[in-house]
Design a protein around this motif. Structure first.
Motif, PDB file in Angstrom:
ATOM      1  N   LYS A  25       0.668  -1.083  -0.420  1.00 29.80           N
ATOM      2  CA  LYS A  25       0.119   0.319  -0.003  1.00 29.80           C
ATOM      3  C   LYS A  25       1.566   1.138  -0.305  1.00 29.80           C
ATOM      4  O   LYS A  25       0.470   2.021  -0.733  1.00 29.80           O
ATOM      5  N   ALA A  26       1.712   1.581   1.090  1.00 31.31           N
ATOM      6  CA  ALA A  26       3.228   2.415   0.711  1.00 31.31           C
ATOM      7  C   ALA A  26       3.959   2.306  -0.237  1.00 31.31           C
ATOM      8  O   ALA A  26       3.436   3.700  -1.410  1.00 31.31           O
ATOM      9  N   ALA A  27       3.671   1.600  -1.268  1.00 32.70           N
ATOM     10  CA  ALA A  27       4.968   1.591  -2.082  1.00 32.70           C
ATOM     11  C   ALA A  27       3.523   2.078  -3.212  1.00 32.70           C
ATOM     12  O   ALA A  27       4.193   2.621  -4.252  1.00 32.70           O
ATOM     13  N   SER A  28       2.525   1.280  -3.614  1.00 32.58           N
ATOM     14  CA  SER A  28       1.909   1.858  -4.732  1.00 32.58           C
ATOM     15  C   SER A  28       0.784   3.063  -4.476  1.00 32.58           C
ATOM     16  O   SER A  28       1.501   3.966  -5.232  1.00 32.58           O
ATOM     17  N   GLN A  29       1.107   4.109  -3.330  1.00 31.90           N
ATOM     18  CA  GLN A  29       0.939   5.697  -2.787  1.00 31.90           C
ATOM     19  C   GLN A  29       2.148   5.567  -3.790  1.00 31.90           C
ATOM     20  O   GLN A  29       1.862   7.225  -3.606  1.00 31.90           O
ATOM     21  N   MET A  30       3.450   5.769  -3.201  1.00 32.60           N
ATOM     22  CA  MET A  30       5.070   6.552  -3.580  1.00 32.60           C
ATOM     23  C   MET A  30       4.500   6.204  -5.209  1.00 32.60           C
ATOM     24  O   MET A  30       4.818   7.431  -6.221  1.00 32.60           O
ATOM     25  N   MET A  31       4.544   5.416  -5.590  1.00 35.08           N
ATOM     26  CA  MET A  31       4.494   5.675  -7.008  1.00 35.08           C
ATOM     27  C   MET A  31       3.881   5.936  -8.032  1.00 35.08           C
ATOM     28  O   MET A  31       2.747   6.208  -9.203  1.00 35.08           O
ATOM     29  N   GLY A  32       2.184   6.429  -7.285  1.00 41.29           N
ATOM     30  CA  GLY A  32       1.580   6.860  -7.840  1.00 41.29           C
ATOM     31  C   GLY A  32      -0.142   5.841  -8.551  1.00 41.29           C
ATOM     32  O   GLY A  32      -0.627   6.304  -9.209  1.00 41.29           O
ATOM     33  N   VAL A  33      -0.159   4.290  -8.098  1.00 38.10           N
ATOM     34  CA  VAL A  33      -0.084   3.276  -8.814  1.00 38.10           C
ATOM     35  C   VAL A  33      -1.294   2.801  -7.734  1.00 38.10           C
ATOM     36  O   VAL A  33      -1.463   2.712  -6.291  1.00 38.10           O
ATOM     37  N   THR A  34      -2.397   2.050  -7.957  1.00 34.64           N
ATOM     38  CA  THR A  34      -2.645   0.727  -7.371  1.00 34.64           C
ATOM     39  C   THR A  34      -1.962  -0.440  -7.125  1.00 34.64           C
ATOM     40  O   THR A  34      -1.333  -0.729  -7.725  1.00 34.64           O
ATOM     41  N   PRO A  35      -1.501  -1.003  -5.986  1.00 37.27           N
ATOM     42  CA  PRO A  35      -1.822  -2.622  -5.676  1.00 37.27           C
ATOM     43  C   PRO A  35      -1.657  -3.293  -7.324  1.00 37.27           C
ATOM     44  O   PRO A  35      -0.829  -4.251  -7.696  1.00 37.27           O
ATOM     45  N   ALA A  36      -2.925  -3.756  -7.413  1.00 40.31           N
ATOM     46  CA  ALA A  36      -3.162  -4.193  -8.812  1.00 40.31           C
ATOM     47  C   ALA A  36      -1.957  -3.559 -10.095  1.00 40.31           C
ATOM     48  O   ALA A  36      -0.929  -4.424 -10.274  1.00 40.31           O
ATOM     49  N   THR A  37      -1.833  -2.722 -10.054  1.00 39.24           N
ATOM     50  CA  THR A  37      -0.848  -2.360 -11.405  1.00 39.24           C
ATOM     51  C   THR A  37       0.941  -2.801 -10.823  1.00 39.24           C
ATOM     52  O   THR A  37       1.188  -3.552 -10.963  1.00 39.24           O
ATOM     53  N   ILE A  38       1.189  -2.531  -9.440  1.00 34.15           N
ATOM     54  CA  ILE A  38       2.230  -3.037  -9.073  1.00 34.15           C
ATOM     55  C   ILE A  38       2.384  -4.583  -9.399  1.00 34.15           C
ATOM     56  O   ILE A  38       3.020  -5.419  -9.452  1.00 34.15           O
ATOM     57  N   TYR A  39       1.468  -5.647  -9.254  1.00 33.82           N
ATOM     58  CA  TYR A  39       1.316  -6.787  -9.184  1.00 33.82           C
ATOM     59  C   TYR A  39       1.138  -7.295 -10.344  1.00 33.82           C
ATOM     60  O   TYR A  39       2.292  -7.724 -11.190  1.00 33.82           O
ATOM     61  N   ALA A  40       0.792  -6.377 -11.596  1.00 30.26           N
ATOM     62  CA  ALA A  40       0.562  -6.561 -12.685  1.00 30.26           C
ATOM     63  C   ALA A  40       2.385  -5.880 -13.835  1.00 30.26           C
ATOM     64  O   ALA A  40       2.544  -7.092 -14.576  1.00 30.26           O
ATOM     65  N   ARG A  41       2.915  -5.417 -12.765  1.00 33.63           N
ATOM     66  CA  ARG A  41       4.583  -5.001 -13.446  1.00 33.63           C
ATOM     67  C   ARG A  41       5.454  -6.335 -13.268  1.00 33.63           C
ATOM     68  O   ARG A  41       6.093  -6.505 -13.765  1.00 33.63           O
ATOM     69  N   LEU A  42       4.997  -6.147 -12.102  1.00 35.14           N
ATOM     70  CA  LEU A  42       6.203  -8.079 -11.590  1.00 35.14           C
ATOM     71  C   LEU A  42       5.814  -8.743 -12.340  1.00 35.14           C
ATOM     72  O   LEU A  42       6.459  -9.411 -12.426  1.00 35.14           O
ATOM     73  N   LYS A  43       4.232  -9.564 -12.505  1.00 36.20           N
ATOM     74  CA  LYS A  43       4.322 -10.635 -13.268  1.00 36.20           C
ATOM     75  C   LYS A  43       4.803  -9.939 -14.866  1.00 36.20           C
ATOM     76  O   LYS A  43       5.393 -11.048 -15.277  1.00 36.20           O
ATOM     77  N   ALA A  44       4.896  -8.361 -15.328  1.00 33.93           N
ATOM     78  CA  ALA A  44       5.379  -8.508 -16.674  1.00 33.93           C
ATOM     79  C   ALA A  44       6.726  -8.757 -16.570  1.00 33.93           C
ATOM     80  O   ALA A  44       7.899  -8.245 -17.465  1.00 33.93           O
ATOM     81  N   LYS A  45       7.385  -8.724 -15.452  1.00 38.00           N
ATOM     82  CA  LYS A  45       8.938  -7.833 -15.345  1.00 38.00           C
ATOM     83  C   LYS A  45       9.902  -7.259 -15.888  1.00 38.00           C
ATOM     84  O   LYS A  45      10.243  -7.045 -16.760  1.00 38.00           O
ATOM     85  N   VAL A  46       9.067  -5.194 -15.109  1.00 36.78           N
ATOM     86  CA  VAL A  46       9.359  -4.525 -16.785  1.00 36.78           C
ATOM     87  C   VAL A  46      10.740  -4.191 -15.446  1.00 36.78           C
ATOM     88  O   VAL A  46      10.690  -4.385 -14.100  1.00 36.78           O
ATOM     89  N   PRO A  47      11.623  -3.947 -16.228  1.00 31.99           N
ATOM     90  CA  PRO A  47      12.601  -3.776 -16.190  1.00 31.99           C
ATOM     91  C   PRO A  47      12.865  -2.251 -14.860  1.00 31.99           C
ATOM     92  O   PRO A  47      12.850  -1.319 -15.500  1.00 31.99           O
ATOM     93  N   GLY A  48      13.749  -2.670 -14.312  1.00 31.81           N
ATOM     94  CA  GLY A  48      13.879  -1.046 -13.451  1.00 31.81           C
ATOM     95  C   GLY A  48      13.271  -1.289 -11.906  1.00 31.81           C
ATOM     96  O   GLY A  48      13.303  -0.694 -10.701  1.00 31.81           O
ATOM     97  N   PHE A  49      11.806  -2.549 -12.032  1.00 38.92           N
ATOM     98  CA  PHE A  49      10.927  -1.817 -10.910  1.00 38.92           C
ATOM     99  C   PHE A  49      10.761  -2.852  -9.984  1.00 38.92           C
ATOM    100  O   PHE A  49      11.943  -4.249  -9.817  1.00 38.92           O
ATOM    101  N   PRO A  50      11.431  -2.101  -8.924  1.00 40.00           N
ATOM    102  CA  PRO A  50      11.020  -2.502  -7.192  1.00 40.00           C
ATOM    103  C   PRO A  50      11.051  -3.754  -7.103  1.00 40.00           C
ATOM    104  O   PRO A  50       9.911  -4.704  -7.290  1.00 40.00           O
TER     105      PRO A  50
END
Length: 80
Positions: A25-50
């Protein structure tokens, strides 16, 4: 039955101190995205993503400094 010894972890929590690990939740607020977006970016293996730190099967955290660095790399500004 064996007794477990649990050693508490102390994270900085005083004024001017930031926690080392933050929840999604804190990470998503810092990035300005939803938690679902974070999970999607992790699944997509976005380069440089934490990458998350798995503390247990039900506890995942992100390194705050990696989230800050990622946001700064996108915006070119200092993130808080």
């Amino acid at each position: 039955m064996h007794e477990r010894t649990i050693t508490p972890i102390s994270l900085p929590t005083g004024p001017g101190q930031d926690p080392v690990l933050i929840n999604i939740k804190a990470a998503s607020q810092m990035m300005g995205v939803t938690p679902a977006t974070i999970y999607a970016r992790l699944k997509a293996k976005v380069p440089g993503f934490p990458q998350p730190v798995r503390l247990s099967s039900r506890c995942t955290r992100f390194r705050r400094r990696e989230v800050v660095a990622y946001v700064e790399s996108l915006t070119g500004e200092a993130a808080t």
